[in-house]
Motif scaffolding. Structure first.
Motif, PDB file in Angstrom:
ATOM      1  N   GLY A 152       0.801  -1.226   0.000  1.00 42.59           N
ATOM      2  CA  GLY A 152       0.000   0.000   0.000  1.00 42.59           C
ATOM      3  C   GLY A 152       0.827   1.264   0.000  1.00 42.59           C
ATOM      4  O   GLY A 152       0.399   2.291   0.537  1.00 42.59           O
ATOM      5  N   ARG A 153       2.002   1.228  -0.671  1.00 41.56           N
ATOM      6  CA  ARG A 153       2.891   2.386  -0.653  1.00 41.56           C
ATOM      7  C   ARG A 153       3.058   2.949  -2.057  1.00 41.56           C
ATOM      8  O   ARG A 153       3.296   2.204  -3.018  1.00 41.56           O
ATOM      9  CB  ARG A 153       4.253   2.003  -0.083  1.00 41.56           C
ATOM     10  N   ASP A 154       2.956   4.263  -2.153  1.00 42.84           N
ATOM     11  CA  ASP A 154       3.197   4.944  -3.421  1.00 42.84           C
ATOM     12  C   ASP A 154       4.428   5.837  -3.340  1.00 42.84           C
ATOM     13  O   ASP A 154       4.647   6.691  -4.195  1.00 42.84           O
ATOM     14  CB  ASP A 154       1.983   5.764  -3.846  1.00 42.84           C
ATOM     15  N   ASP A 155       5.266   5.612  -2.317  1.00 44.00           N
ATOM     16  CA  ASP A 155       6.451   6.445  -2.110  1.00 44.00           C
ATOM     17  C   ASP A 155       7.753   5.669  -2.247  1.00 44.00           C
ATOM     18  O   ASP A 155       8.836   6.227  -2.070  1.00 44.00           O
ATOM     19  CB  ASP A 155       6.391   7.129  -0.736  1.00 44.00           C
ATOM     20  N   ILE A 156       7.671   4.379  -2.568  1.00 42.09           N
ATOM     21  CA  ILE A 156       8.849   3.553  -2.784  1.00 42.09           C
ATOM     22  C   ILE A 156       8.609   2.683  -4.022  1.00 42.09           C
ATOM     23  O   ILE A 156       7.519   2.644  -4.567  1.00 42.09           O
ATOM     24  CB  ILE A 156       9.177   2.659  -1.566  1.00 42.09           C
ATOM     25  N   GLY A 157       9.650   1.985  -4.468  1.00 41.59           N
ATOM     26  CA  GLY A 157       9.512   1.065  -5.591  1.00 41.59           C
ATOM     27  C   GLY A 157       9.933   1.634  -6.919  1.00 41.59           C
ATOM     28  O   GLY A 157      10.051   0.904  -7.897  1.00 41.59           O
ATOM     29  N   ALA A 158      10.153   2.944  -6.995  1.00 45.79           N
ATOM     30  CA  ALA A 158      10.594   3.600  -8.229  1.00 45.79           C
ATOM     31  C   ALA A 158      11.507   4.754  -7.864  1.00 45.79           C
ATOM     32  O   ALA A 158      11.457   5.281  -6.740  1.00 45.79           O
ATOM     33  CB  ALA A 158       9.396   4.096  -9.037  1.00 45.79           C
ATOM     34  N   LEU A 159      12.336   5.151  -8.821  1.00 50.28           N
ATOM     35  CA  LEU A 159      13.234   6.296  -8.636  1.00 50.28           C
ATOM     36  C   LEU A 159      12.711   7.437  -9.499  1.00 50.28           C
ATOM     37  O   LEU A 159      12.863   7.436 -10.726  1.00 50.28           O
ATOM     38  CB  LEU A 159      14.665   5.915  -9.022  1.00 50.28           C
ATOM     39  N   ALA A 160      12.078   8.401  -8.849  1.00 50.45           N
ATOM     40  CA  ALA A 160      11.465   9.536  -9.532  1.00 50.45           C
ATOM     41  C   ALA A 160      11.366  10.679  -8.532  1.00 50.45           C
ATOM     42  O   ALA A 160      11.359  10.451  -7.305  1.00 50.45           O
ATOM     43  CB  ALA A 160      10.075   9.164 -10.051  1.00 50.45           C
TER      44      ALA A 160
END
Length: 454
Positions: free
Chosen positions: A369-377
């Protein structure tokens, strides 16, 4: 304010919305948050005077991996019950786990986190469902804070013992009111709902064969009243399915739905034995799944139908699972195994290398439930890892270094940064001394294996 510039990156894998991969890339970070991604010439003026600079000309950099299911205490009892199915394996290990205490939980969690971090994991969940001898969830939360890992602590529970038709011994289960009371306590004490949170709490009754239907319902209601996530084991083996049919008259997916355990705030571990109708239910409701390939193989549980789940838009992440059913905590290795298992079904496109890495990053973030990790942007938390590519394992693989991460032998990281903090540098963990930790861990392990209780 602190700033970090990472530059001259040989190959930067962003996992952003466009899935950009950048040669000779750079990252600029301020106070643990990514401010810029791209070529060095595109960095803001402030990057020229960053507090710290890291040059990575021989590295591939990507988002930190996300582990969505683990039992960290099991690192104390590896290679036990080597030739058992799940239920026999559990019956062999429950007597050893009676000897756990708060120190054992703390030390084993810290060691398991160190192993994860060196394999590229920057965020992990852990499902702790045993609390003998005064052990508490607090013991492993303390370990996460000390070692610097982003952590989702799942307050697990077992409430149905052998006398009442469950699997665990009666002396290892808890009173349900006490379970719910302690769950409220840890949520109110530790859960951080803010963006970039380092600690979050999950409500996590253990499994259909260890808790009552009442506890499942009450736990769902409690979690939703606090707006925290729900997690449990489901459909792990054929025996698991048979138990569900015998005790509840329902297949596991239907059992979960009957208890309100489907939805975007729920994820289930394993799901090896879901049928297509159950998979469709999970896809429609946004119910997540954690795939634990090595554990499923070790216990002869089968191969989870991950390709079908992805086709039905089920959120899927990866997990190393317990270190006594996997005997390892190498999350990049799990990405490789996940890819190979889907190909073992007879389709070389069952899973690509990049899809496996996506499960380990964006997939895991979505499941948690996280939209602040998992990608570099820009705006994302500065959780990233770097692998050296001028090594034996990558020799001859320079034509596609991203695929090489999965197709070649799983490597350990040269750098790991979590929340903007360097936690691994030159392959060495910076946040704890490994040798004394390993020695203390082995001392506790020997006590447990001998059956010595505190």
């Amino acid at each position: 304010m602190t700033t970090l510039l990472v530059k001259d990156i040989r190959h930067l894998v962003t996992m952003d919305a466009a899935r950009r991969e950048i040669s000779d890339g750079a990252l600029f970070i301020r106070d643990g948050v990514i401010e810029a991604v791209g070529a060095l010439a595109e960095m803001p003026e402030a990057a020229a005077s960053a507090d710290d600079t890291i040059n990575l000309p021989n590295h591939i950099v990507m988002p930190g991996l996300v582990n969505t299911h683990h039992h960290m205490f099991q690192s104390l009892t590896r290679v036990v019950a080597q030739n058992e199915l799940l239920f026999g394996w559990l019956r062999a290990l429950y007597p050893l786990w009676r000897g756990l205490d708060g120190d054992a939980i703390h030390v084993s969690a810290k060691l398991a986190m160190a192993e994860l971090m060196l394999s590229g994991c920057t965020t992990s969940s852990d499902h702790l469902y045993l609390y003998p001898n005064g052990a508490q969830l607090d013991d492993e939360i303390r370990a996460a804070i000390e070692i610097g890992m982003r952590f989702h602590a799942a307050r697990g529970a077992m409430s149905v013992g052998e006398t009442d038709g469950g699997l665990p011994p009666d002396d290892l289960v808890e009173n349900e009111e006490a379970i719910l009371r302690d769950t409220r306590r840890v949520i109110e004490t530790y859960h951080d709902a803010k963006r970039g949170a380092m600690i979050r709490i999950v409500v996590a009754p253990c499994s259909p064969f260890t808790v009552s239907q009442n506890l499942m319902r009450e736990s769902a209601a409690l979690a939703r009243s606090y707006k925290v996530r729900l997690h449990t084991h489901l459909a792990e083996t054929a025996d698991d399915v048979a138990y569900s049919l015998e005790k509840f008259g329902l297949l596991p997916g239907d059992y979960a739905r009957s208890l309100d355990w489907v939805g975007q705030d729920v994820w289930h571990a394993h799901c090896v034995c879901l049928n297509e109708r159950e998979i469709s239910l999970f896809g429609r409701t946004g119910t997540g799944v954690c795939h634990c390939p090595s554990s499923n193989l070790r216990l002869a549980s089968g191969i989870a139908p991950i390709r079908r789940m992805l086709d039905f838009r089920v959120p899927v992440g990866l997990g190393v699972d317990g270190s006594a059913s996997n005997d390892s905590g190498h999350l990049l290795g799990e990405a490789r195994m996940a890819m190979l298992l889907q190909r073992a079904m007879g389709d070389p496109l069952g899973m690509t290398a990049r899809e496996a890495l996506e499960l380990a990053t964006l997939g895991g973030a979505a499941v948690l439930g996280r939209d602040d990790i998992g990608a570099l942007a820009p705006g994302m938390m500065a959780d990233f890892i770097a692998f050296r590519v001028d090594t034996l394992a990558f020799a001859g693989a320079g034509n596609d270094l991203v695929a090489a991460l999965v197709l070649c032998a799983p490597q350990t990281v040269d750098y790991s940064v979590i929340n903007g903090r360097v936690t691994v540098r030159y392959g060495v963990l910076q946040t704890t001394e490994l040798r004394p930790l390993i020695e203390r861990h082995n001392t506790i392990s020997r006590r447990l294996i001998r059956g010595e209780h505190v």
